[in-house]
Design a protein around this motif. Sequence first.
Motif, PDB file in Angstrom:
ATOM      1  N   PHE A 486       4.616 -11.512   1.507  1.00 29.66           N
ATOM      2  CA  PHE A 486       3.786 -10.344   1.474  1.00 29.66           C
ATOM      3  C   PHE A 486       2.392 -10.633   0.915  1.00 29.66           C
ATOM      4  CE2 PHE A 486       2.797  -5.784   0.290  1.00 29.66           C
ATOM      5  CZ  PHE A 486       1.969  -6.257   1.670  1.00 29.66           C
ATOM      6  N   ALA A 487       3.362 -11.028  -0.827  1.00 31.05           N
ATOM      7  CA  ALA A 487       2.840 -11.690  -1.556  1.00 31.05           C
ATOM      8  C   ALA A 487       1.296 -12.439  -1.410  1.00 31.05           C
ATOM      9  CB  ALA A 487       3.066 -12.048  -2.743  1.00 31.05           C
ATOM     10  N   ARG A 488       1.682 -13.679  -0.508  1.00 34.39           N
ATOM     11  CA  ARG A 488       0.871 -14.276   0.097  1.00 34.39           C
ATOM     12  C   ARG A 488       0.034 -14.020   0.514  1.00 34.39           C
ATOM     13  NH1 ARG A 488       3.518 -19.144   3.382  1.00 34.39           N
ATOM     14  NH2 ARG A 488       3.663 -17.446   4.735  1.00 34.39           N
ATOM     15  N   ALA A 489      -0.080 -12.944   1.187  1.00 36.67           N
ATOM     16  CA  ALA A 489      -0.448 -11.925   2.442  1.00 36.67           C
ATOM     17  C   ALA A 489      -1.866 -11.543   2.237  1.00 36.67           C
ATOM     18  CB  ALA A 489      -0.147 -11.281   3.776  1.00 36.67           C
ATOM     19  N   VAL A 490      -1.543 -10.983   0.397  1.00 36.18           N
ATOM     20  CA  VAL A 490      -2.581  -9.731  -0.254  1.00 36.18           C
ATOM     21  C   VAL A 490      -2.966 -10.432  -0.719  1.00 36.18           C
ATOM     22  CG1 VAL A 490      -0.739  -7.956   0.626  1.00 36.18           C
ATOM     23  CG2 VAL A 490      -0.345  -8.650  -1.687  1.00 36.18           C
ATOM     24  N   TYR A 491      -3.212 -11.843  -1.707  1.00 40.05           N
ATOM     25  CA  TYR A 491      -3.623 -12.845  -2.484  1.00 40.05           C
ATOM     26  C   TYR A 491      -5.098 -12.968  -2.497  1.00 40.05           C
ATOM     27  CZ  TYR A 491      -4.417 -16.799  -5.337  1.00 40.05           C
ATOM     28  OH  TYR A 491      -5.097 -17.755  -6.902  1.00 40.05           O
ATOM     29  N   ASP A 492      -5.434 -12.617  -3.390  1.00 37.68           N
ATOM     30  CA  ASP A 492      -6.812 -12.277  -3.446  1.00 37.68           C
ATOM     31  C   ASP A 492      -7.798 -11.861  -3.169  1.00 37.68           C
ATOM     32  OD1 ASP A 492      -9.305 -13.363  -4.857  1.00 37.68           O
ATOM     33  OD2 ASP A 492      -9.868 -14.786  -3.484  1.00 37.68           O
ATOM     34  N   ASN A 493      -6.561 -10.365  -2.736  1.00 31.55           N
ATOM     35  CA  ASN A 493      -7.822  -8.622  -1.752  1.00 31.55           C
ATOM     36  C   ASN A 493      -7.871  -9.380  -0.577  1.00 31.55           C
ATOM     37  OD1 ASN A 493      -6.386  -7.340  -3.943  1.00 31.55           O
ATOM     38  ND2 ASN A 493      -8.418  -8.107  -5.030  1.00 31.55           N
ATOM     39  N   PRO A 494      -7.940  -9.583   0.211  1.00 31.59           N
ATOM     40  CA  PRO A 494      -8.857 -10.206   1.637  1.00 31.59           C
ATOM     41  C   PRO A 494      -9.315  -8.513   2.413  1.00 31.59           C
ATOM     42  CG  PRO A 494      -5.995 -10.259   1.899  1.00 31.59           C
ATOM     43  CD  PRO A 494      -6.386  -9.970  -0.303  1.00 31.59           C
ATOM     44  N   VAL A 495      -9.675  -9.294   3.082  1.00 32.40           N
ATOM     45  CA  VAL A 495     -10.319  -7.510   3.586  1.00 32.40           C
ATOM     46  C   VAL A 495      -9.486  -6.925   4.793  1.00 32.40           C
ATOM     47  CG1 VAL A 495     -12.473  -7.726   2.928  1.00 32.40           C
ATOM     48  CG2 VAL A 495     -11.991  -8.576   5.048  1.00 32.40           C
ATOM     49  N   LEU A 496      -8.713  -7.986   5.796  1.00 33.27           N
ATOM     50  CA  LEU A 496      -7.933  -7.977   6.475  1.00 33.27           C
ATOM     51  C   LEU A 496      -6.476  -8.226   6.200  1.00 33.27           C
ATOM     52  CD1 LEU A 496      -8.046  -6.899   9.630  1.00 33.27           C
ATOM     53  CD2 LEU A 496      -8.467  -9.139  10.337  1.00 33.27           C
ATOM     54  N   VAL A 497      -5.835  -7.259   6.453  1.00 38.43           N
ATOM     55  CA  VAL A 497      -4.294  -7.632   6.212  1.00 38.43           C
ATOM     56  C   VAL A 497      -3.642  -7.060   7.575  1.00 38.43           C
ATOM     57  CG1 VAL A 497      -2.412  -7.515   4.937  1.00 38.43           C
ATOM     58  CG2 VAL A 497      -4.684  -7.585   3.849  1.00 38.43           C
ATOM     59  N   VAL A 498      -2.737  -8.542   8.440  1.00 40.13           N
ATOM     60  CA  VAL A 498      -1.978  -8.114   9.017  1.00 40.13           C
ATOM     61  C   VAL A 498      -0.493  -8.394   8.541  1.00 40.13           C
ATOM     62  CG1 VAL A 498      -1.803  -9.188  11.795  1.00 40.13           C
ATOM     63  CG2 VAL A 498      -3.731  -8.716  10.734  1.00 40.13           C
ATOM     64  N   LEU A 499       0.454  -7.187   9.120  1.00 37.42           N
ATOM     65  CA  LEU A 499       1.622  -7.156   8.793  1.00 37.42           C
ATOM     66  C   LEU A 499       3.091  -7.396  10.254  1.00 37.42           C
ATOM     67  CD1 LEU A 499       1.966  -5.048   5.956  1.00 37.42           C
ATOM     68  CD2 LEU A 499       0.759  -7.422   5.600  1.00 37.42           C
ATOM     69  N   ASP A 500       2.940  -8.154  10.268  1.00 35.14           N
ATOM     70  CA  ASP A 500       3.986  -8.234  12.146  1.00 35.14           C
ATOM     71  C   ASP A 500       5.813  -8.059  11.529  1.00 35.14           C
ATOM     72  OD1 ASP A 500       5.001  -8.716  13.934  1.00 35.14           O
ATOM     73  OD2 ASP A 500       4.290  -9.878  15.091  1.00 35.14           O
ATOM     74  N   GLU A 501       5.839  -6.667  12.041  1.00 35.26           N
ATOM     75  CA  GLU A 501       7.678  -6.251  11.204  1.00 35.26           C
ATOM     76  C   GLU A 501       8.264  -7.039   9.657  1.00 35.26           C
ATOM     77  OE1 GLU A 501       9.130  -4.879  12.819  1.00 35.26           O
ATOM     78  OE2 GLU A 501       8.784  -5.196  14.747  1.00 35.26           O
ATOM     79  N   PRO A 502       6.950  -6.594   9.132  1.00 29.22           N
ATOM     80  CA  PRO A 502       6.764  -6.653   7.375  1.00 29.22           C
ATOM     81  C   PRO A 502       7.986  -6.123   6.935  1.00 29.22           C
ATOM     82  CG  PRO A 502       5.062  -4.939   7.355  1.00 29.22           C
ATOM     83  CD  PRO A 502       5.955  -5.184   8.654  1.00 29.22           C
ATOM     84  N   ASN A 503       9.177  -5.320   7.212  1.00 30.08           N
ATOM     85  CA  ASN A 503       9.951  -4.887   6.302  1.00 30.08           C
ATOM     86  C   ASN A 503      11.812  -4.768   7.596  1.00 30.08           C
ATOM     87  OD1 ASN A 503       9.681  -2.898   8.830  1.00 30.08           O
ATOM     88  ND2 ASN A 503       9.535  -1.219   7.993  1.00 30.08           N
ATOM     89  N   SER A 504      11.203  -5.946   8.969  1.00 32.37           N
ATOM     90  CA  SER A 504      13.000  -6.412   9.033  1.00 32.37           C
ATOM     91  C   SER A 504      13.620  -6.844   8.487  1.00 32.37           C
ATOM     92  CB  SER A 504      12.203  -7.355  10.335  1.00 32.37           C
ATOM     93  OG  SER A 504      11.671  -8.410   9.382  1.00 32.37           O
ATOM     94  N   ASN A 505      13.491  -7.512   6.811  1.00 29.36           N
ATOM     95  CA  ASN A 505      14.809  -8.001   6.004  1.00 29.36           C
ATOM     96  C   ASN A 505      14.535  -7.232   5.338  1.00 29.36           C
ATOM     97  OD1 ASN A 505      15.417 -10.442   8.217  1.00 29.36           O
ATOM     98  ND2 ASN A 505      13.342 -11.310   7.945  1.00 29.36           N
ATOM     99  N   LEU A 506      14.337  -6.524   4.666  1.00 32.05           N
ATOM    100  CA  LEU A 506      14.275  -5.714   3.502  1.00 32.05           C
ATOM    101  C   LEU A 506      14.814  -4.268   3.506  1.00 32.05           C
ATOM    102  CD1 LEU A 506      10.476  -4.818   3.247  1.00 32.05           C
ATOM    103  CD2 LEU A 506      11.581  -7.042   2.016  1.00 32.05           C
ATOM    104  N   ASP A 507      15.816  -4.050   2.154  1.00 30.39           N
ATOM    105  CA  ASP A 507      16.690  -3.019   2.655  1.00 30.39           C
ATOM    106  C   ASP A 507      15.678  -1.920   1.908  1.00 30.39           C
ATOM    107  OD1 ASP A 507      15.258  -4.238  -0.524  1.00 30.39           O
ATOM    108  OD2 ASP A 507      17.557  -3.988  -1.456  1.00 30.39           O
ATOM    109  N   ASP A 508      15.972  -0.885   1.060  1.00 37.32           N
ATOM    110  CA  ASP A 508      15.414   0.076   0.826  1.00 37.32           C
ATOM    111  C   ASP A 508      14.546   0.252  -0.225  1.00 37.32           C
ATOM    112  OD1 ASP A 508      17.207   2.203   2.717  1.00 37.32           O
ATOM    113  OD2 ASP A 508      18.177   3.053   1.597  1.00 37.32           O
ATOM    114  N   GLN A 509      15.094  -0.617  -1.235  1.00 42.23           N
ATOM    115  CA  GLN A 509      14.281  -0.440  -2.574  1.00 42.23           C
ATOM    116  C   GLN A 509      13.299  -1.586  -1.955  1.00 42.23           C
ATOM    117  OE1 GLN A 509      16.166  -2.917  -5.901  1.00 42.23           O
ATOM    118  NE2 GLN A 509      13.916  -2.524  -6.643  1.00 42.23           N
TER     119      GLN A 509
END
Length: 589
Positions: A486-509
């Motif tokens: 996700f950090a790679r995806a938002v690097y250098d402030n892109p104008v378009l960000v596409v996230l496919d199931e970005p929370n599938s492996n994340l805990d509550d934090q």
Amino acid sequence: MAIQKLQKKQQETQTKNEVKEAILASKKAFLIAGFFSLFINILMLVPPLYMLQLYDRVVTSRSNETLIMLTVIVVVLFITMSLLEIVRSKLLTKISNKLDYLLSGRVFNSLFDLANKQPGKATALPLNDLTTLKQFLTGNGVFAFFDAPWLPIYIVVLYMFHPYFAYFAVFAALVLMIFTLINEFSTKEKLLEANNLNRASNIFVDANLRNAEVINAMGMKKNIQGMWREKYYNFLNAQYDASSKAAIWANVSKTTRMLFQSLMLGLGGYLAIHDELTAGMMIAGSIMLGRALAPLDLIINSWKAFSSARTSYNRLNELLGQFPIENEQMELPAPKGDLLLENIVVIPPSSEKPSLSGISMHIEKGDIVGMIGPSAAGKSSLVRAMLGLWPLAAGTVRLDGADIHQWDKTNLGKYIGYLPQDIELFHGTISQNIARFAEVIPEKVIEAAKKSGVHEMILRLPDGYDTVIGSGGATLSGGQRQRVGFARAVYDNPVLVVLDEPNSNLDDQGEAALVNAIQSLKELNTTVILITHRPSILKVTNKIAIIKNGKLEAYGNTQEILAQLAGAVQNAQQRTQQVQKVSLSKPGS
């Protein structure tokens, strides 16, 4: 229509011969190498002529001066021949390097295009094909093809000794040429089959190595090994058949060449008995015939390498023909992030059935769009089409009004952030992965890490941002990989960000950090497309799209769509309760 067909045919012709054109780019070097081959083959006459002079002049005259002079001349000529051989070898090495320079980048890019078009079929084997072709161009086999055309030189000299020598040399050359043709026809199909089977076996191994963890954990290795063994043994059998036939003709050729040299001595002895030539000519003629036939013998012995190079040549042409060089496009202004989908139809690679049909929607700059729907509804296909990763069967995807395929992919990439379902990190440091392996600018890397809520986690690693991770990020957990991705995806402030199931492996934090990150993107007026199955994260969106069975069921304001969904769920529950009441009541009541 006729003009379009002609243009298409011309394009096919151009792409079909791209490897040939790369080889012909070194035409001047080939001609120079051929010119040197002429002098090398003339100098190859030195040993038999030296022997001729020793037998017919030095031995009879017993002159030390003549012997010394002839020996000095021979040494000088041999040194000259050695220098010419070295120069010719260096020329062929330069040709090989130039071929690599012209084609390696094209092959590399075509492999990634193939991976997009036919996932799972792309491997690094075409780069091996390029290596095979280069190795042949710098090997001994290619020297045989350079030397064989100069056979007439030897025949002319042999004719000067005696016409019968020339006739016998022509006969011997024809016999060896026939052996070469028989070797070609008897081994061509089997060598091609062996190459294809070896390729399939390697692809199978590569594909399963990527899943080694699952294979080992579930005890599948023996079964997988059995499948591989069948493919590998088929390759070995085909290679054995081809190699056996090639070995037969190589040995027959070698023995026949030695036989012809001996028969030339016999012919020379017969002519010497009748005083038609000298003993020196007899010996020199035999040596000269051996040298004349050596290239043909070497061609037969190198036929396997030549066949492999030819197969590699054809496969490279086929690959590059599928993905011709794209015309250089004019660089467009930096995009703002406005997306327009016009009735798009998407057919996934290696499929005939559309996964999406008739999708039209407008995503304005700064929109945070949540995409929801059941599994296999076509959500991931939609974002791949939006990013220009998959070709469209119909319709158009426009970014800031321009067809997505009008943008140069390399230039556009820095304005795009993409986090796919399968997180792929690459061998290198965490900072390199976040910076997309461009120049690492610490301030931007840390900014992206903080924005994605992964900064503190990275600092706890042994070497922080300089921690080296293996291929695929195997040293990190699934949640860590997802957050670094996700950090790679938002690097250098892109104008378009596409996230496919970005929370599938994340805990509550981790999910809380994700929500905060999307909020920060919203403040920057970044366009975000978010695919999710967790309704909790939809609160950060301002629009929702519902995809079902490859169609856009609904698209609009988040609150309105959620209200519709809540109403639909309530209606479904009421219908269920009514059905239950009817089924539980007494008949006729």
